[in-house]
Write a protein that holds these residues in place. Structure first.
Motif, mmCIF file in Angstrom:
data_model
loop_
_atom_site.group_PDB
_atom_site.id
_atom_site.type_symbol
_atom_site.label_atom_id
_atom_site.label_comp_id
_atom_site.label_asym_id
_atom_site.label_seq_id
_atom_site.Cartn_x
_atom_site.Cartn_y
_atom_site.Cartn_z
ATOM 1 N N SER A 89 75.677 48.310 58.483
ATOM 2 C CA SER A 89 74.418 48.926 58.068
ATOM 3 C C SER A 89 74.369 49.110 56.549
ATOM 4 N N ALA A 90 75.277 48.496 55.841
ATOM 5 C CA ALA A 90 75.277 48.600 54.372
ATOM 6 C C ALA A 90 74.073 47.859 53.803
ATOM 7 N N PRO A 91 73.620 48.252 52.590
ATOM 8 C CA PRO A 91 72.490 47.544 51.983
ATOM 9 C C PRO A 91 72.796 46.053 51.865
ATOM 10 N N PHE A 92 71.776 45.251 51.936
ATOM 11 C CA PHE A 92 71.956 43.802 51.977
ATOM 12 C C PHE A 92 72.364 43.223 50.628
ATOM 13 N N ASP A 93 73.481 42.570 50.589
ATOM 14 C CA ASP A 93 73.887 41.805 49.417
ATOM 15 C C ASP A 93 74.489 40.530 49.970
ATOM 16 N N TYR A 94 73.829 39.440 49.668
ATOM 17 C CA TYR A 94 74.199 38.213 50.353
ATOM 18 C C TYR A 94 75.282 37.405 49.643
ATOM 19 N N ASN A 95 75.939 37.985 48.668
ATOM 20 C CA ASN A 95 76.991 37.236 47.976
ATOM 21 C C ASN A 95 78.242 38.071 47.843
ATOM 22 N N ARG A 96 78.619 38.692 48.919
ATOM 23 C CA ARG A 96 79.745 39.621 48.818
ATOM 24 C C ARG A 96 81.086 38.926 49.004
ATOM 25 N N VAL A 97 81.082 37.677 49.398
ATOM 26 C CA VAL A 97 82.351 36.965 49.567
ATOM 27 C C VAL A 97 82.427 35.839 48.530
ATOM 28 N N ILE A 98 83.515 35.829 47.770
ATOM 29 C CA ILE A 98 83.750 34.741 46.815
ATOM 30 C C ILE A 98 84.996 34.006 47.293
#
Ligand SMILES: C[S@@+](CC[C@H](N)C(=O)[O-])C[C@H]1O[C@@H](n2cnc3c(N)ncnc32)[C@H](O)[C@@H]1O
Length: 236
Positions: A89-98
């Protein structure tokens, strides 16, 4: 078996095992704006089995509201622990994995992939540029030396192989010392050999807890193991 579950590699099950056992993705990001959120760095990601698991776990709830659900991989068949449910349910951030690998990798939704040698300073610079102002809550390394064609060197139990693997682990640890956030976690694949106790001792000085894991899906004849280090002390 992995393909039946929508995964590219059986290694996915190794990460699922670790995530079910340890709260590695319980990232403190709920109240933060996307620009300040906690990211995950994955070293040695090809062909993408772990990336798929990370993408599933971090984005599955958000993805159900996206317009192209057909692009999603199949849902996880294992129940997520409560600690993982929280982050959905965390705010959406679509680049959290590098993710980084020497080899090319077919893209995985929500995974920012860099093709290159993790030990190369230029690649590290690329990673840190992508991290930006965000914190790093988890670093994972499933790196293993690629086959050279020389059987003596390629044997994972050979001295050359163990030495190379140890070098990779130390390189990831040095990176973690610079970028891992306080209380963050580190997962390191290593090969059982004469130096793994020294590596464990180094980790113990830097993390509150260090566990050694051999996931059930890891082949018994393989000497691979994982250190799971949690609670980074960050006394830089
Ligand atoms: C066991 S595979 C990783 C499997 C992956 N975790 C998955 O689930 O699909 C090990 C990977 O480490 C990569 N690797 C080895 N040395 C590397 C390095 N110096 N930099 C980046 N990747 C490396 C290899 O190319 C290989 O793809």
């Amino acid at each position: 078996m992995a393909r039946q579950h929508g995964y590219r590699a059986r290694s996915s099950f190794k990460l699922l095992h670790l995530l079910n056992k340890y709260p590695l993705l319980n990232l403190p990001s709920k109240s933060l704006s996307p620009a300040n959120q906690t990211v995950v760095i994955e070293c040695g990601s090809a062909p993408g089995g772990w990336s798929q698991v990370l993408s599933h776990v971090l984005y599955s709830q958000q993805q159900t509201t996206r317009t192209s659900p057909e692009t999603l991989s199949k849902p996880l068949d294992q129940k997520l622990p409560d600690s993982l449910e929280k982050i959905l349910s965390a705010p959406f951030d679509y680049n959290r994995v590098i993710s980084v690998d020497i080899l090319e990798m077919v893209p995985v939704e929500g995974v920012d992939f860099i093709c290159g040698d993790f030990t190369n300073p230029i690649i590290k610079q690329e990673i840190t540029q992508k991290i930006g102002s965000r914190k790093v809550g988890l670093i994972l390394s499933d790196m293993a030396p690629n086959l050279s064609g020389n059987r003596l060197v390629d044997d994972s139990k050979s001295t050359a192989s163990i030495y190379h693997s140890l070098e990779l682990c130390l390189d990831v640890l040095r990176f973690a010392e610079n970028y891992l956030d306080k209380d963050g976690s580190l997962v390191l694949k290593y090969f059982m050999g004469q130096n793994h106790t020294e590596l464990r001792n180094l980790l113990r000085k830097r993390f509150a807890k260090v566990h050694s894991e051999k996931p059930p899906s890891s082949r018994k004849e393989s000497s691979e193991q994982y250190f799971v280090a949690t609670g980074y002390l960050a006394n830089k």
